[in-house]
Write a protein that holds these residues in place. Structure first.
Motif, short mmCIF file in Angstrom:
data_model
loop_
_atom_site.label_atom_id
_atom_site.label_comp_id
_atom_site.label_asym_id
_atom_site.label_seq_id
_atom_site.Cartn_x
_atom_site.Cartn_y
_atom_site.Cartn_z
N VAL A 1 0.87 -1.18 0.00
CA VAL A 1 0.00 0.00 0.00
C VAL A 1 0.91 1.22 0.00
CG1 VAL A 1 -1.77 1.29 1.24
CG2 VAL A 1 -1.82 -1.22 1.26
N ILE A 2 0.70 2.10 -0.99
CA ILE A 2 1.47 3.34 -1.08
C ILE A 2 0.53 4.50 -0.80
CG2 ILE A 2 2.84 4.82 -2.60
CD1 ILE A 2 3.68 2.34 -4.15
N ARG A 3 0.88 5.30 0.19
CA ARG A 3 0.03 6.44 0.58
C ARG A 3 0.76 7.72 0.22
NH1 ARG A 3 -1.04 4.09 4.09
NH2 ARG A 3 -3.19 3.46 3.86
N VAL A 4 0.10 8.59 -0.49
CA VAL A 4 0.72 9.86 -0.92
C VAL A 4 -0.03 11.02 -0.29
CG1 VAL A 4 1.34 11.34 -2.88
CG2 VAL A 4 1.33 8.84 -3.14
N GLU A 5 0.66 11.80 0.51
CA GLU A 5 0.08 13.05 1.04
C GLU A 5 0.78 14.19 0.29
OE1 GLU A 5 1.18 12.18 5.09
OE2 GLU A 5 -0.91 12.12 5.70
N MET A 6 0.00 15.02 -0.39
CA MET A 6 0.58 16.12 -1.15
C MET A 6 -0.35 17.32 -1.11
SD MET A 6 -0.03 14.72 -5.04
CE MET A 6 -1.67 14.43 -5.72
N PHE A 7 0.19 18.50 -1.47
CA PHE A 7 -0.65 19.70 -1.51
C PHE A 7 -1.82 19.48 -2.46
CE2 PHE A 7 3.12 22.70 -0.39
CZ PHE A 7 2.84 22.52 0.97
N GLU A 8 -2.98 19.98 -2.07
CA GLU A 8 -4.15 19.88 -2.94
C GLU A 8 -3.90 20.73 -4.19
OE1 GLU A 8 -6.64 23.37 -0.51
OE2 GLU A 8 -7.36 21.31 -0.54
N MET B 1 7.40 18.78 -0.21
CA MET B 1 6.31 18.59 0.77
C MET B 1 5.67 17.21 0.69
SD MET B 1 6.54 21.02 2.58
CE MET B 1 7.58 22.44 2.39
N PRO B 2 5.59 16.58 -0.50
CA PRO B 2 4.86 15.31 -0.48
C PRO B 2 5.53 14.30 0.44
CG PRO B 2 6.10 15.53 -2.51
CD PRO B 2 6.17 16.85 -1.81
N VAL B 3 4.72 13.56 1.16
CA VAL B 3 5.22 12.43 1.93
C VAL B 3 4.60 11.18 1.32
CG1 VAL B 3 5.33 11.30 4.18
CG2 VAL B 3 5.42 13.80 4.05
N ILE B 4 5.46 10.25 0.92
CA ILE B 4 5.00 8.99 0.34
C ILE B 4 5.34 7.88 1.33
CG2 ILE B 4 5.24 7.36 -1.56
CD1 ILE B 4 6.02 9.69 -3.36
N ARG B 5 4.31 7.15 1.74
CA ARG B 5 4.52 6.06 2.72
C ARG B 5 4.29 4.73 2.02
NH1 ARG B 5 2.48 8.59 5.63
NH2 ARG B 5 4.09 9.38 7.00
N VAL B 6 5.24 3.83 2.15
CA VAL B 6 5.13 2.51 1.50
C VAL B 6 5.08 1.43 2.57
CG1 VAL B 6 6.18 0.87 -0.11
CG2 VAL B 6 6.50 3.34 -0.46
N GLU B 7 4.00 0.68 2.58
CA GLU B 7 3.91 -0.49 3.46
C GLU B 7 4.01 -1.71 2.54
OE1 GLU B 7 0.12 0.68 5.07
OE2 GLU B 7 0.97 0.82 7.09
N MET B 8 5.00 -2.56 2.78
CA MET B 8 5.19 -3.72 1.92
C MET B 8 5.70 -4.89 2.75
SD MET B 8 8.62 -2.58 -0.17
CE MET B 8 10.17 -2.26 0.65
N PHE B 9 5.60 -6.13 2.19
CA PHE B 9 6.12 -7.29 2.91
C PHE B 9 7.61 -7.08 3.19
CE2 PHE B 9 2.76 -10.32 0.92
CZ PHE B 9 1.89 -10.03 1.96
N GLU B 10 8.02 -7.51 4.38
CA GLU B 10 9.44 -7.43 4.71
C GLU B 10 10.22 -8.38 3.79
OE1 GLU B 10 9.01 -10.64 8.45
OE2 GLU B 10 9.57 -8.58 8.81
N GLY B 11 11.54 -8.12 3.68
CA GLY B 11 12.36 -9.03 2.89
C GLY B 11 13.12 -8.37 1.75
#
Lengths: 62, 62, 62, 62, 62, 62
Positions: A3-10, F1-11
């Motif tokens: 799951v990739i979550r992107v928070e960015m300016f509108e 400013m964008p923050v991208i969060r990646v949740e993925m299987f470990e490994g």
């Protein structure tokens, strides 16, 4: 599964988001494997009045 | 203490969210213990134009 | 499409997580529809030294 | 580098958010070091109809 | 009700986290009201090999 | 400013994460503009015993 979550300016258009999703999905599969079908991406548009940086709201920055 | 965050397509009614909160709280307490009072649940409604799957925006899927 | 994220104190067994995933998935489908296959659940075990409540670390609470 | 995410009930003013960002940034730097410029803060306003506590939606609580 | 999530480089001591929780809680209550008891804070220690900035892993930066 | 969060299987290896960060940063800038320096990426490795899909823990799936 990723799951990739992107928070960015509108303010980005749906077309930009369309391209962002395509590009992020390809970028993940190229570097970490898996299939495009498994990649979920959630985009959050954040107002500059809800984003702080350096102790200031971004809406207050030049 | 547990915080449960739900990201789902926008469009569910407040009644559905009411039931979702009750059910998720009971589900947590039954399986992991603790008290209903300690369970916090935050719901995010996500537009299909902000959710990507398989390299496409969900708004573009049939 | 729904992604459910659970942050809870560390210490639950894999069996408890197994039951939690089954129960949360059923709870979501019962109240908001969709299919079990579409429900993704990510669990984060949090140490009491990384959780603050009422201005204190939970590890410091009786 | 730190990212601080705040989820709170909707309804605070931009002035309150302005002060929140200043205070959280100072609080982080005082306790954990680093520079104010490195601290990113993202605020999410959550409706009481999207927040559950004790098995109820907060909108249903007195 | 507010949940404050802090993602920061790993390496801070429990004492620093103790102070961080106290300071963030006070900062929130001063600026946005509410009670210290209602403020939940979750800290995530992130390795520099899991944090990217400017297209590089932070572990690769001088 | 964008923050991208990646949740993925470990490994995944650090090299894969190095490439992932480079690719995701380029993908964001190409589609949504901004500068590589502004893009923050946080990676979370998730054990298959902490990821549920279709009502099952992924560790229990063939």
């Amino acid at each position: 599964m990723p799951v990739i979550r992107v928070e960015m300016f509108e303010g980005r258009s749906t077309d930009q988001k369309r391209e962002l999703v395509r590009e992020l999905t390809d970028a993940f599969v190229r570097s970490c494997g898996g299939t495009p079908q498994s990649v979920q991406i959630v985009i959050s548009d954040v107002a500059k009045s809800d984003w702080g940086s350096g102790g200031q709201l971004c809406i207050d920055k030049a």
